[in-house]
Design an enzyme around this catalytic site. Structure first.
Site, PDB file in Angstrom:
ATOM      1  N   TYR A 285      40.306  48.694  45.348  1.00 37.87           N
ATOM      2  CA  TYR A 285      39.791  47.800  44.299  1.00 37.87           C
ATOM      3  C   TYR A 285      39.747  48.530  42.952  1.00 37.87           C
ATOM      4  O   TYR A 285      40.190  47.997  41.926  1.00 37.87           O
ATOM      5  CB  TYR A 285      38.407  47.320  44.714  1.00 37.87           C
ATOM      6  CG  TYR A 285      37.613  46.567  43.682  1.00 37.87           C
ATOM      7  CD1 TYR A 285      37.743  45.189  43.540  1.00 37.87           C
ATOM      8  CD2 TYR A 285      36.681  47.226  42.872  1.00 37.87           C
ATOM      9  CE1 TYR A 285      36.986  44.486  42.606  1.00 37.87           C
ATOM     10  CE2 TYR A 285      35.920  46.537  41.940  1.00 37.87           C
ATOM     11  CZ  TYR A 285      36.079  45.175  41.805  1.00 37.87           C
ATOM     12  OH  TYR A 285      35.319  44.492  40.882  1.00 37.87           O
TER      13      TYR A 285
ATOM     14  N   SER B  57      35.655  46.552  36.138  1.00 39.81           N
ATOM     15  CA  SER B  57      34.514  47.102  36.890  1.00 39.81           C
ATOM     16  C   SER B  57      34.376  48.576  36.566  1.00 39.81           C
ATOM     17  O   SER B  57      35.355  49.231  36.198  1.00 39.81           O
ATOM     18  CB  SER B  57      34.798  46.932  38.386  1.00 39.81           C
ATOM     19  OG  SER B  57      33.952  47.743  39.163  1.00 39.81           O
TER      20      SER B  57
HETATM   21  N1  LIG Z   1      29.541  41.406  41.482  1.00 40.97           N
HETATM   22  C1  LIG Z   1      29.595  42.610  40.890  1.00 40.97           C
HETATM   23  O1  LIG Z   1      28.658  43.430  41.024  1.00 40.97           O
HETATM   24  C2  LIG Z   1      30.760  42.965  39.999  1.00 40.97           C
HETATM   25  C3  LIG Z   1      30.725  44.198  39.330  1.00 40.97           C
HETATM   26  C4  LIG Z   1      31.772  44.538  38.487  1.00 40.97           C
HETATM   27  C5  LIG Z   1      32.835  43.667  38.320  1.00 40.97           C
HETATM   28  N2  LIG Z   1      32.848  42.475  38.981  1.00 40.97           N
HETATM   29  C6  LIG Z   1      33.971  41.560  38.739  1.00 40.97           C
HETATM   30  O2  LIG Z   1      33.445  40.316  38.282  1.00 40.97           O
HETATM   31  C7  LIG Z   1      34.337  39.251  38.633  1.00 40.97           C
HETATM   32  C8  LIG Z   1      33.563  38.142  39.318  1.00 40.97           C
HETATM   33  O3  LIG Z   1      33.008  38.644  40.515  1.00 40.97           O
HETATM   34  P1  LIG Z   1      31.787  37.931  41.245  1.00 40.97           P
HETATM   35  O4  LIG Z   1      30.904  39.016  41.714  1.00 40.97           O
HETATM   36  O5  LIG Z   1      31.255  36.841  40.403  1.00 40.97           O
HETATM   37  O6  LIG Z   1      32.544  37.340  42.528  1.00 40.97           O
HETATM   38  P2  LIG Z   1      32.192  36.122  43.491  1.00 40.97           P
HETATM   39  O7  LIG Z   1      30.808  35.610  43.293  1.00 40.97           O
HETATM   40  O8  LIG Z   1      32.586  36.557  44.862  1.00 40.97           O
HETATM   41  O9  LIG Z   1      33.191  34.983  42.955  1.00 40.97           O
HETATM   42  C9  LIG Z   1      34.570  35.173  42.955  1.00 40.97           C
HETATM   43  C10 LIG Z   1      35.222  33.880  42.513  1.00 40.97           C
HETATM   44  O10 LIG Z   1      36.643  34.060  42.512  1.00 40.97           O
HETATM   45  C11 LIG Z   1      37.246  33.125  43.423  1.00 40.97           C
HETATM   46  N3  LIG Z   1      38.402  33.767  44.007  1.00 40.97           N
HETATM   47  C12 LIG Z   1      38.463  34.896  44.738  1.00 40.97           C
HETATM   48  N4  LIG Z   1      39.710  35.153  45.108  1.00 40.97           N
HETATM   49  C13 LIG Z   1      40.486  34.178  44.574  1.00 40.97           C
HETATM   50  C14 LIG Z   1      41.862  33.886  44.613  1.00 40.97           C
HETATM   51  N5  LIG Z   1      42.727  34.655  45.285  1.00 40.97           N
HETATM   52  N6  LIG Z   1      42.308  32.795  43.934  1.00 40.97           N
HETATM   53  C15 LIG Z   1      41.459  31.993  43.257  1.00 40.97           C
HETATM   54  N7  LIG Z   1      40.131  32.214  43.198  1.00 40.97           N
HETATM   55  C16 LIG Z   1      39.661  33.287  43.863  1.00 40.97           C
HETATM   56  C17 LIG Z   1      36.137  32.801  44.419  1.00 40.97           C
HETATM   57  O11 LIG Z   1      36.300  31.573  45.105  1.00 40.97           O
HETATM   58  P3  LIG Z   1      37.109  31.521  46.504  1.00 40.97           P
HETATM   59  O12 LIG Z   1      36.628  32.658  47.344  1.00 40.97           O
HETATM   60  O13 LIG Z   1      36.763  30.169  47.062  1.00 40.97           O
HETATM   61  O14 LIG Z   1      38.548  31.643  46.150  1.00 40.97           O
HETATM   62  C18 LIG Z   1      34.950  32.724  43.459  1.00 40.97           C
HETATM   63  O15 LIG Z   1      34.980  31.516  42.730  1.00 40.97           O
HETATM   64  C19 LIG Z   1      35.440  39.890  39.480  1.00 40.97           C
HETATM   65  O16 LIG Z   1      36.575  40.172  38.682  1.00 40.97           O
HETATM   66  C20 LIG Z   1      34.810  41.198  39.941  1.00 40.97           C
HETATM   67  O17 LIG Z   1      35.787  42.172  40.232  1.00 40.97           O
HETATM   68  C21 LIG Z   1      31.832  42.108  39.820  1.00 40.97           C
END
Ligand SMILES: NC(=O)c1ccc[n+]([C@@H]2O[C@H](COP(=O)([O-])OP(=O)(O)OC[C@H]3O[C@@H](n4cnc5c(N)ncnc54)[C@H](OP(=O)(O)O)[C@@H]3O)[C@@H](O)[C@H]2O)c1
Length: 235
Positions: free
Chosen positions: A151, A138
């Protein structure tokens, strides 16, 4: 095992039930990968992946060693693992607290999920030469945003340990990839009550990730939406 299954390349992707993980899993499966995915909420994971050929869904928490063992066993039974996407991640709490209010339990949990689990998964897998690791990071790893201390520090740690891994294992590609802001549950949790509809859908970050996975870029840090995406070939 069917011929199609036997010829699929094998990937492990954490956090595949929604957001970026699901968007990337859909494309990897369509491109002929077998993808072993997880998430904690088992019904959401099963529903999201039910129609995806080549996807094996294993519910569980990446911070749980027994669960990681099940991921590794499922993947290695399909063939040599050629791709690992450490995508599952946690913000800690919502709303995001200032550093002095983080508290050791929340900070430990953030590091457990965002740093310890991805590194332990790689240790369990012992990837063969030529494999690709994608550790999702990120901009909070490099910018100091109020509330993002826990984070952001965990993502900075993930980035640095990835750089060390790349030096230790020059036979792997270790790609640290910032997907950019995306309209997902995690992003909404970071901005509770705010309208985040101006953020791109996670699908916008997938072409760059696929270009990296399929490409020959060396180990390093990349921004998914800045990666040059090859034009589709016209036959
Ligand atoms: N969204 C943004 O703007 C953004 C920006 C920069 C970087 N990122 C990064 O992109 C990646 C994906 O994020 P996203 O926004 O797509 O998140 P998201 O929509 O909230 O999805 C997160 C996924 O990870 C699973 N998860 C979370 N904790 C877990 C655990 N302890 N064990 C197994 N599965 C777990 C969740 O399912 P469950 O909750 O059911 O476990 C879900 O499938 C992350 O690494 C995040 O840091 C996101």
């Amino acid at each position: 095992m069917t011929k199609a299954a036997a010829t699929r390349r094998v990937a492990v992707l954490t956090g595949g039930s929604q957001g970026l993980g699901l968007a990337l899993t859909r494309r990897l499966a369509a491109d002929g990968w077998s993808v072993v995915v997880d998430a904690r909420r088992s019904t959401a994971l099963a529903d999201a992946t039910a129609d995806l050929a080549g996807v094996v869904a294993i519910p569980g928490d990446v911070s749980d060693a027994g669960h990681r063992r099940r991921l590794v066993d499922a993947a290695t039974s399909l063939g040599p693992v050629e791709l690992v996407v450490n995508n599952a991640s946690t913000l800690g709490t919502s709303p995001l607290p200032p550093v002095e209010e983080l508290g050791p339990e929340v900070l430990r949990r953030i590091f457990e999920v965002n740093v310890v689990a991805p590194v332990a998964l790689l240790g369990d897998l012992r990837l063969a030469a030529g494999a690709t690791v994608v550790n999702v990071t990120s901009d909070a790893a490099v910018e100091a945003y109020e509330g993002w201390g826990g984070y952001g520090a965990s993502k900075a740690a993930l980035e640095h340990i990835s750089r060390v891994l790349a030096v230790e294992r020059p036979d792997l590609r270790v790609l640290v990839v910032d997907p950019g802001d995306m309209r997902t549950e995690m992003h909404q949790d970071a901005f509770p009550g705010e309208d985040i509809s101006d953020r791109p859908e996670p699908e916008a970050s997938v072409p760059g990730l696929l270009a990296l996975i399929d490409g020959a870029q060396p180990s390093g840090r990349y921004t998914a939406r800045a990666v040059a995406v090859p034009e589709p070939s016209v036959s």
